[in-house]
Design a protein around this motif. Sequence first.
Motif, mmCIF file in Angstrom:
data_model
loop_
_atom_site.group_PDB
_atom_site.id
_atom_site.type_symbol
_atom_site.label_atom_id
_atom_site.label_comp_id
_atom_site.label_asym_id
_atom_site.label_seq_id
_atom_site.Cartn_x
_atom_site.Cartn_y
_atom_site.Cartn_z
ATOM 1 N N TRP A 260 0.746 -1.131 -0.056
ATOM 2 C CA TRP A 260 0.029 -0.100 -0.074
ATOM 3 C C TRP A 260 0.807 1.312 0.107
ATOM 4 O O TRP A 260 0.485 2.486 -0.773
ATOM 5 C CB TRP A 260 -0.836 -0.007 1.399
ATOM 6 N N ALA A 261 2.165 1.293 0.900
ATOM 7 C CA ALA A 261 2.822 2.675 0.851
ATOM 8 C C ALA A 261 3.632 2.715 -0.368
ATOM 9 O O ALA A 261 3.725 3.716 -0.968
ATOM 10 C CB ALA A 261 3.905 2.100 1.902
ATOM 11 N N ILE A 264 0.966 4.279 -2.679
ATOM 12 C CA ILE A 264 0.995 5.633 -2.442
ATOM 13 C C ILE A 264 2.166 6.513 -3.019
ATOM 14 O O ILE A 264 1.867 7.580 -3.674
ATOM 15 C CB ILE A 264 1.010 6.112 -0.823
ATOM 16 N N HIS A 265 3.373 6.107 -2.860
ATOM 17 C CA HIS A 265 4.609 6.352 -3.366
ATOM 18 C C HIS A 265 4.495 6.778 -4.967
ATOM 19 O O HIS A 265 4.897 7.647 -5.510
ATOM 20 C CB HIS A 265 5.627 5.638 -3.164
ATOM 21 N N GLY A 267 1.882 6.924 -6.791
ATOM 22 C CA GLY A 267 0.792 7.994 -6.897
ATOM 23 C C GLY A 267 1.659 9.311 -6.947
ATOM 24 O O GLY A 267 1.313 10.306 -7.694
ATOM 25 N N ASN A 268 2.408 9.446 -5.910
ATOM 26 C CA ASN A 268 3.122 10.954 -5.854
ATOM 27 C C ASN A 268 4.174 11.130 -7.072
ATOM 28 O O ASN A 268 4.236 12.412 -7.339
ATOM 29 C CB ASN A 268 3.986 11.172 -4.389
ATOM 30 N N ARG A 279 -7.412 2.807 -6.775
ATOM 31 C CA ARG A 279 -6.897 3.425 -5.504
ATOM 32 C C ARG A 279 -7.940 3.446 -4.407
ATOM 33 O O ARG A 279 -7.484 3.183 -3.539
ATOM 34 C CB ARG A 279 -6.808 5.038 -5.939
ATOM 35 N N ILE A 283 -7.572 1.746 -0.829
ATOM 36 C CA ILE A 283 -7.577 2.508 0.467
ATOM 37 C C ILE A 283 -8.616 1.796 1.302
ATOM 38 O O ILE A 283 -8.279 1.664 2.673
ATOM 39 C CB ILE A 283 -8.002 3.894 0.085
#
Length: 392
Positions: A260-261, A264-265, A267-268, A279, A283
Amino acid sequence: MSVTRVLALLAAAALVVAAPARVGAAGACAAERFSKNRVYAACTDLPTLGASVHWTYDPAASSLSVAFVAAPPSSGGWVAWGLNPTGDGMSGTQALVAAPTGAGSAYGVQTYAIQGTSLGSPGPIAYKTSDLAAEVGADGRVQMFGKLALQNGTGEVNQVWQVGPASGGDIGIHAMAAANMGAKGKLNLVTGATTAVSGGSILRKKNTHGILNAVSWGILLPMGAIVARYLKTFKSADPAWFYLHVACQLIGYAVGVSGWATGIHLGNLSKGITYSLHRNIGIAVFALGTVQIFALFLRPKKDHKLRVYWNVYHHSVGYTIIILGIVNIFKGMSILDVAQKWKTGYIIAIAILGGVSVALEVITWAIVLKRRKTEDKAYNGGASNNNGHLPM
């Protein structure tokens, strides 16, 4: 030797030097023909997406005339080619993008100074451009033309190319297959030498993200649920089944948090590229998984009046996490456009877990029914206790 003969030899040598050899003459690019008598001194077939690039480079004027040829993934799609003066990836690329100008089939070319991994809006780029045009060839491939004023002394450049869908004049997101992620490399404008560049760290991170989530939410958590549902029926497995269940769920959750992390990375790193459904499901799975872990520490004792409600909550949330996790894994595979063998491998893994569940369902119900019958006889038809029930 006469002066006239010497001058003739020098003139012939100058012509040989001034006319560069046509690079890739043995490849398909050499057979390409363009309208309006466009002819280029060199060409090369690019290693991915079936694309080719043709160019004439004038070192003295630092002028590059270029033609890029590629087939969009579908009719009416877009193609792009550009140079990156700061790196070998998409971010920083000064791109030429050919796409339909409207509802018709006519193509136009716009320039984009790409920042990050989103295309952004059209605008000026670092190179002065002219003679921009595009058209569809007889074979359905898009031919894009342009002229760029490079910096003095430019010899080897970082090139990036890509293809993608378009709808109603809007440029869509390109695929994430290996061919798309590897559409970059170095091009020597003088010698014509090309060097491919690997898919890069972003592709590796996407693969890592997919593997972590497939192992955690898609395999370990279902295994833990199977252990809890079926092994507790066997008295000899108590309390080993509980510790094995907790171990599977805790390890699965820890690995899932890493996946999951990583998402997120990613996505950034991919501003402007959003897979909303994938997404949002991710979540939801992470949030429910976190609540499930905390609920473990709030578990009432077996004889507590709230234990039955906790069991309903625990089982319903657990199965919801497993279902959503598996669905999202297949969504992620579609986004990454992974090879069919990986989809098949995961389907086989899920089928094995499903087969084991069906077999254990039959076995455990047979044990429960036999145990109930024995207890009924022992108590002369009295009510059986809950120890013989299949755990729900």
